[in-house]
Design an enzyme around this catalytic site. Structure first.
Site, mmCIF file in Angstrom:
data_model
loop_
_atom_site.group_PDB
_atom_site.id
_atom_site.type_symbol
_atom_site.label_atom_id
_atom_site.label_comp_id
_atom_site.label_asym_id
_atom_site.label_seq_id
_atom_site.Cartn_x
_atom_site.Cartn_y
_atom_site.Cartn_z
ATOM 1 N N SER A 57 0.813 -1.113 0.045
ATOM 2 C CA SER A 57 0.135 -0.007 0.113
ATOM 3 C C SER A 57 0.852 1.184 -0.031
ATOM 4 C CB SER A 57 -0.852 -0.151 1.300
ATOM 5 O OG SER A 57 0.051 0.287 2.440
ATOM 6 N N LYS A 58 0.175 2.445 -0.286
ATOM 7 C CA LYS A 58 0.963 3.705 -0.109
ATOM 8 C C LYS A 58 2.225 3.825 0.851
ATOM 9 C CE LYS A 58 -2.955 2.913 -0.616
ATOM 10 N NZ LYS A 58 -3.730 2.156 0.403
ATOM 11 N N ARG A 59 1.652 3.028 2.032
ATOM 12 C CA ARG A 59 2.404 3.118 3.275
ATOM 13 C C ARG A 59 3.740 2.716 3.049
ATOM 14 N NH1 ARG A 59 2.712 -0.872 6.550
ATOM 15 N NH2 ARG A 59 0.665 -1.748 5.561
ATOM 16 N N GLY A 74 5.546 3.076 0.426
ATOM 17 C CA GLY A 74 6.293 4.010 -0.409
ATOM 18 C C GLY A 74 6.152 3.826 -1.775
#
Length: 476
Positions: free
Chosen positions: A243-245, A247
């Site tokens: 996920s965007k988490r 990076g």
RNA sequence: GGCGCCAUCGUAUAAUGGUGAAUACAGUGGGUUUUCGCCCCACAAAUCCGGGUUCAAUUCCUGGUGGCGUCACCA
């Protein structure tokens, strides 16, 4: 070489709701490899039936990502949004044959149903309220549901998972056309895959559970289901879903981080698939050796360290033109003027083995293209000391006489200067390195001299000597 | 929760009904070297747990545990 008699037609079918994801890129790669290995075709289809979430910008981002990776397709892109008549025609047939029906249930009723089921600890599913309804309530735009078989089971032989079987009782009557007339995913894919004659569906394993109901739709439409191959997901380095988490999940973000398309492809191919212990594969080898059944069943983690290693490998030994093209792109991003320094190919030749990524390589090559104002304090303090002045002075004189400004001659010049002064190479190398680049790390010193160029080198040595003089005068 | 999928060093993958369970990345320790890096050598590191089949199970079966996925008028 693995020859398969029937040419395989695969498709990559992303929904344009964002950029090209790493997992999607790998799926696309597997699709392409599976098709090319048999002389078949790889089709690109944009699944944009959800008009709320699909954007043109996303379509472009996906196309850009694929182009960058060199994932070229043989057909398409097709857009589901342009195929409405096909879906309508198919629904019409289903409706006529009694294999689909209009459902007038309100969202409220469905919501209530879901909550009740959840509360009772059961699987939320449509109760078939409109399944055998014959009236047509006024003023309500109905959705159309697929009449799923009530008994029996659906089984299929997954090319990577093996046999998978699900009871029809587990499946409910899914909506295939929304109230606004647009088809839903599970229906559109089937119609499309039939029309496009796809005979091997390769997709993420998050679709495994959709497969049985899709197979039922194939049958209802009188078509033979294709073969399926569900590939495992790619997880973040912490084992969690990407996920965007985490990076950089978009392929193009990796370009910005300094990675090469070939390195990315090699890494992605090797993630979940293997051919013995081989780690490095050319594109052609990939096509020759890839077999979908050799793909692993376990979800794998994305390991940046290994990608780095491969990236350096491709930087050094991979396709020269590709590396150069990317290098130029990064230089531009960094604001370098390639004309104000060494030929990019020379730079690459010297620097490639010293860095894992092009971003680092470019950042650490700044002094070859741009002048710097200050020396890195620590390096200057340690190496630009009064004792170095004699060496630098002698070197400047010797270098001024060098006819051909190239590595071998420069190496001799430095060695001769050191010999003449009776000092070791190291005593002269580090001060020179700092004088030339402003800091303590650079390629072999003769290479550094070569890259910086005659004019600049001599000027910088003068500058360093001035700096040392000023330091001495200040009593340091 | 129902259903489905999965399980070998930290990571990615090999291998086999009997092995010292292999390779690569990362890690650690050395070596080479004019800096960093590259390169070289070495070390460390795994078959989830229980039961069964078998002379022999990491491998086959089964139960458990854990992880993931999926249960939409998203794809």
């Amino acid at each position: 070489m693995h020859s398969k008699s029937v040419p395989i037609r695969t498709r990559f079918a992303p929904s344009p709701t964002g950029f090209l994801h790493i997992g999607g890129a790998r799926t696309a790669l597997f699709c392409q490899l599976a098709a090319r290995a048999t002389g078949g075709e790889f089709v690109l289809r944009i699944e944009d039936t959800d008009r709320e979430r699909s954007t043109q910008a996303s379509v472009q981002a996906i196309l850009d990502g694929m182009a960058w990776l060199g994932l070229d397709y043989d057909e398409g892109p097709y857009y589901q949004s342009e195929r409405r008549e096909r879906y309508q025609e198919a629904v019409g047939r289903l409706l006529e044959a009694g294999l689909a029906y209009r459902c007038y249930c309100s969202r409220e009723r469905l919501e209530g149903l879901r909550e009740a089921a959840m509360a009772a600890g059961e699987k939320p599913r449509y109760d078939g309220y409109c399944r055998d309804r014959s009236d047509r309530p006024e003023g309500i735009e109905p959705v159309i549901r697929f009449r799923n078989p009530l008994s029996g089971s659906v089984a299929f032989e997954d090319r990577v998972r093996g046999r998978i079987e699900v009871e029809n009782a587990e499946l409910d009557d899914l909506v295939i056309v929304r109230a606004d007339g647009t088809p839903t995913y599970n229906f559109a894919v089937v119609v499309d895959d039939i029309d496009m004659r796809i005979n091997l569906v390769i997709r993420g394993d998050d679709h495994i559970n959709n497969t049985p109901r899709q197979i039922n739709i194939y049958r209802a439409l009188g078509a033979e289901p294709p073969e399926f191959a569900h590939v495992p997901m790619i997880l973040g380095d912490d084992g969690q879903r990407l996920s965007k988490r985490h990076g950089a999940v978009g392929v193009m973000a990796w370009r910005e981080l300094g990675y090469l398309p070939d390195a990315m492809i090699n890494y992605l191919a090797r993630l979940g698939w293997s051919y013995g212990d081989q780690e490095v594969f050319s594109r052609q080898e990939l096509i020759d050796l890839f077999r979908i059944e050799d793909v692993n069943r376990k979800a794998s983690r994305f390991d940046t360290e290994k990608l780095k290693w491969l990236n350096q490998h491709y930087l050094r030994e991979g396709d020269r033109d590709q590396a150069l093209a990317e290098l130029l792109w990064h230089m531009e991003q960094a604001g370098f003027n390639p004309a104000s320094g060494p030929e990019p190919s020379r730079l690459l030749g010297v620097q490639a083995e010293r860095f894992d990524t092009l971003t680092e390589l470019v950042e650490q090559s700044r002094s070859f293209y741009q002048d710097f104002d200050d020396f890195e304090p620590g390096a200057a303090k340690k190496h630009l000391r009064p004792v170095a002045a004699a060496a630098l002075t002698g070197l400047a004189e010797r270098l001024a006489e060098v006819d051909e400004w190239e590595p071998d001659a420069l190496q001799r010049a430095i060695q001769e200067t050191a010999d003449a002064l009776g000092i070791g190479f190291g005593k002269i190398g580090m001060p020179l390195r700092v004088a030339l680049t402003g800091h303590g790390q650079s390629p072999a010193i003769n290479q550094t001299l070569w890259l910086v160029g005659r004019e600049r080198s001599l000027a910088r040595i003068e500058h360093a000597l001035d700096w040392i003089a000023a330091r001495t005068a200040a009593g340091a």
